[in-house]
Design an enzyme around this catalytic site. Structure first.
Site, PDB file in Angstrom:
ATOM      1  N   GLU A 103       3.546  14.351  -8.607  1.00 32.83           N
ATOM      2  CA  GLU A 103       4.970  14.167  -8.832  1.00 32.83           C
ATOM      3  C   GLU A 103       5.206  13.166  -9.957  1.00 32.83           C
ATOM      4  O   GLU A 103       4.470  12.198 -10.121  1.00 32.83           O
ATOM      5  CB  GLU A 103       5.639  13.676  -7.545  1.00 32.83           C
ATOM      6  CG  GLU A 103       5.563  14.740  -6.450  1.00 32.83           C
ATOM      7  CD  GLU A 103       6.370  14.388  -5.211  1.00 32.83           C
ATOM      8  OE1 GLU A 103       7.107  15.265  -4.743  1.00 32.83           O
ATOM      9  OE2 GLU A 103       6.261  13.253  -4.718  1.00 32.83           O
ATOM     10  N   CYS A 116       8.479   7.634 -14.499  1.00 32.44           N
ATOM     11  CA  CYS A 116       7.495   7.082 -13.564  1.00 32.44           C
ATOM     12  C   CYS A 116       6.344   8.081 -13.454  1.00 32.44           C
ATOM     13  O   CYS A 116       6.517   9.191 -12.962  1.00 32.44           O
ATOM     14  CB  CYS A 116       8.184   6.845 -12.222  1.00 32.44           C
ATOM     15  SG  CYS A 116       7.088   6.158 -10.979  1.00 32.44           S
ATOM     16  N   CYS A 123      -4.312   8.564  -3.320  1.00 33.67           N
ATOM     17  CA  CYS A 123      -4.718   7.184  -3.613  1.00 33.67           C
ATOM     18  C   CYS A 123      -5.837   6.810  -2.657  1.00 33.67           C
ATOM     19  O   CYS A 123      -5.821   7.209  -1.498  1.00 33.67           O
ATOM     20  CB  CYS A 123      -3.521   6.243  -3.431  1.00 33.67           C
ATOM     21  SG  CYS A 123      -3.826   4.566  -4.037  1.00 33.67           S
ATOM     22  N   CYS A 127      -2.051   1.165   1.503  1.00 32.31           N
ATOM     23  CA  CYS A 127      -0.989   0.200   1.768  1.00 32.31           C
ATOM     24  C   CYS A 127      -0.103   0.782   2.868  1.00 32.31           C
ATOM     25  O   CYS A 127       0.308   1.941   2.784  1.00 32.31           O
ATOM     26  CB  CYS A 127      -0.201  -0.082   0.499  1.00 32.31           C
ATOM     27  SG  CYS A 127      -1.273  -0.607  -0.855  1.00 32.31           S
ATOM     28  N   CYS A 130       3.405   2.517   2.187  1.00 30.76           N
ATOM     29  CA  CYS A 130       3.507   3.468   1.067  1.00 30.76           C
ATOM     30  C   CYS A 130       3.136   4.880   1.507  1.00 30.76           C
ATOM     31  O   CYS A 130       2.092   5.097   2.117  1.00 30.76           O
ATOM     32  CB  CYS A 130       2.582   3.020  -0.065  1.00 30.76           C
ATOM     33  SG  CYS A 130       2.457   4.215  -1.404  1.00 30.76           S
ATOM     34  N   GLY A 187      -0.954   6.905  -7.048  1.00 27.31           N
ATOM     35  CA  GLY A 187      -2.290   6.449  -7.414  1.00 27.31           C
ATOM     36  C   GLY A 187      -2.353   5.024  -7.918  1.00 27.31           C
ATOM     37  O   GLY A 187      -1.333   4.394  -8.208  1.00 27.31           O
ATOM     38  N   GLU A 188      -3.577   4.522  -8.010  1.00 29.57           N
ATOM     39  CA  GLU A 188      -3.832   3.168  -8.510  1.00 29.57           C
ATOM     40  C   GLU A 188      -4.381   3.301  -9.929  1.00 29.57           C
ATOM     41  O   GLU A 188      -5.536   3.682 -10.117  1.00 29.57           O
ATOM     42  CB  GLU A 188      -4.833   2.471  -7.570  1.00 29.57           C
ATOM     43  CG  GLU A 188      -5.385   1.161  -8.103  1.00 29.57           C
ATOM     44  CD  GLU A 188      -4.338   0.197  -8.638  1.00 29.57           C
ATOM     45  OE1 GLU A 188      -3.465  -0.232  -7.881  1.00 29.57           O
ATOM     46  OE2 GLU A 188      -4.403  -0.118  -9.850  1.00 29.57           O
ATOM     47  N   ASN A 318      11.830   1.756   0.956  1.00 25.78           N
ATOM     48  CA  ASN A 318      12.295   3.141   1.084  1.00 25.78           C
ATOM     49  C   ASN A 318      11.539   3.809   2.214  1.00 25.78           C
ATOM     50  O   ASN A 318      10.325   3.943   2.148  1.00 25.78           O
ATOM     51  CB  ASN A 318      12.044   3.906  -0.218  1.00 25.78           C
ATOM     52  CG  ASN A 318      12.905   3.376  -1.351  1.00 25.78           C
ATOM     53  OD1 ASN A 318      14.126   3.319  -1.242  1.00 25.78           O
ATOM     54  ND2 ASN A 318      12.272   2.944  -2.431  1.00 25.78           N
ATOM     55  N   CYS A 361      10.663   4.667  -4.961  1.00 22.88           N
ATOM     56  CA  CYS A 361       9.350   3.993  -4.915  1.00 22.88           C
ATOM     57  C   CYS A 361       8.667   4.241  -3.591  1.00 22.88           C
ATOM     58  O   CYS A 361       9.245   4.039  -2.540  1.00 22.88           O
ATOM     59  CB  CYS A 361       9.499   2.472  -5.004  1.00 22.88           C
ATOM     60  SG  CYS A 361      10.370   1.897  -6.411  1.00 22.88           S
TER      61      CYS A 361
END
Ligand code: SAH
Ligand code: SF4
Length: 386
Positions: A103, A116, A123, A127, A130, A187-188, A318, A361
């Protein structure tokens, strides 16, 4: 996009010149041809060799036989009531079993348009607040796929010369539609350093996409060993997903903290190349009700960041289906922000954008999953049989 023909998008200038050997361009002409292609790909945004009118017809045909400059498939486009757009793009499998999907989100504001961009499918980190963290890591995106998100967004928004912007689209009031890039999608990015670096150096090339490095921000959860290189080799702006001020809390929220705790992270920030009051690090802080939002937390945040040129970005949490947290109350967020402001930090509260289309986010997640070994073997067997 093609699985079998190698891409030209995502190659450095030098690599692009070398690639010209494969279509029999004499050595002396390779750099000139590479510059021509660069212009077509990144200034004009063409995705078809036949549009490259200053390249001889037979060379265009030859390029088309050997290389790909095609765009990925756009599986879905959703447009929020606030003008935020979310695209779902599909890329070839490249060893991940099946094609993968990521996305990309476009956030228009009065004076800018921020894209973004995702760096990985899924990932490896988890976290707890997330949504992407609940998706298993499938694979890194290539430099081509990272850039393709930018090119596709500009296609869809009519942001190339001679293109028209769709009627009714919400975009900045003047200038370009995409003015800023944030590596804040899925992703990181620092676990895919080489591809991210390559893509961002191309995105900021002055003879191509021409985005200023001051308008490119890379966000990391805290991969300490790669932070210096980010400034030194990419030279973009840095954002840190801090989210907690004590190791015992951050260990839970951002588990990479167990490897590189807050002190090490902030030391790496202090050494970020080019850091100054004009070039500050952004610290992202997600507001989680009763978890990290007390006045004490705010005071500790201020204490921790002392001496680091910083901006603090407070992000209202969110929610997503199955999430175990709630967003702090508005009054709480404002009081927290006041404390931080009084200490002299700009601390804008990030307005949630595109929540109605699940584009805010931490809400990104695609259905891509890595094939289980059993299915992979079955697919391989079927492929061999066919
Ligand atoms: N992996 C990188 C890049 C992703 S950036 C990183 O973690 O920094 C996405 C930003 O949104 C990060 O600051 C992330 O911590 C934050 N985020 C994740 N989930 C969120 C949620 N549910 N609500 C608000 N922000 C969230
Ligand atoms: Fe990965 Fe960033 Fe989400 Fe953490 S916040 S799981 S690092 S995408």
């Amino acid at each position: 996009m093609s699985e079998d023909k190698p891409p030209l998008i995502g190659l450095s200038r030098e690599e692009l010149a070398e690639a010209m050997a494969l279509v029999d361009v004499p050595e002396k002409q390779r750099r000139m041809r590479a510059s021509q292609l660069w212009h077509w790909l990144y200034v004009r945004g063409v995705s078809d060799f036949s549009h490259m009118t200053n390249v001889a017809k037979d060379l265009r045909a030859r390029l088309d036989e050997v290389f790909s400059i095609a765009r990925p498939e756009m599986v879905d486009e959703q447009i929020s009531v606030d003008g935020t757009r979310k695209w779902l793009f599909r890329f070839p499998a490249r060893g991940a079993g099946r094609p993968v999907e990521v996305e990309t989100v476009y956030i228009p504001e009065e004076g800018r348009g921020t894209l973004c961009v995702s760096s990985q499918v899924g990932c490896t980190l988890t976290c707890t607040f997330c949504h992407t963290g609940t998706q298993k890591m499938v694979r890194n995106l290539t430099s081509e796929e990272i850039l393709a998100q930018v090119l596709m967004a500009r296609d869809r928004l009519g942001d190339f010369p001679d293109a028209t912007t769709p009627q009714g689209a919400i975009v900045p009031s003047e200038g370009r539609m995409v003015t800023n890039i944030v590596m804040m999608g899925m992703g990181e990015p620092l676990y895919n350093f080489e591809n991210v670096k390559k893509a961002l150096l191309i995105a900021s090339d002055g003879d191509g996409l021409s985005l200023s490095k001051r308008r490119i921000t890379l966000s990391t959860s805290g991969v300490v060993p790669e932070i210096f290189r980010t400034g030194d080799e990419i030279g973009c702006m840095l954002a840190i997903s801090l989210h907690a001020v004590r190791d015992e809390d951050r260990d839970i929220l951002v588990p990479i903290n167990k490897k590189w705790p807050i002190k090490e992270l902030l030391d790496a920030c202090r050494n970020y190349p080019g850091l100054s009051n004009a070039k500050r690090i952004t610290f992202e802080y997600v507001m989680l009700k009763d978890i990290n939002d007390s006045n004490q937390d705010a005071l500790e945040l201020v204490r921790l960041l002392k001496g680091i040129p910083a901006k603090i970005n407070l992000i209202p949490f969110n929610p997503w289906p199955g999430s175990q947290y709630a967003c702090s109350d508005w009054e709480r967020i404002e009081e927290f922000a006041d404390i931080v402001n009084r200490a002299g930090y700009a601390s804008p509260i990030r307005t949630p954008r595109g929540r109605d289309i699940f584009a805010a986010c931490g809400q990104l997640k695609s259905a891509s999953e890595r094939m289980r070994k059993k299915d992979r073997d079955a697919a391989t067997a079927a492929g061999t049989a066919a």
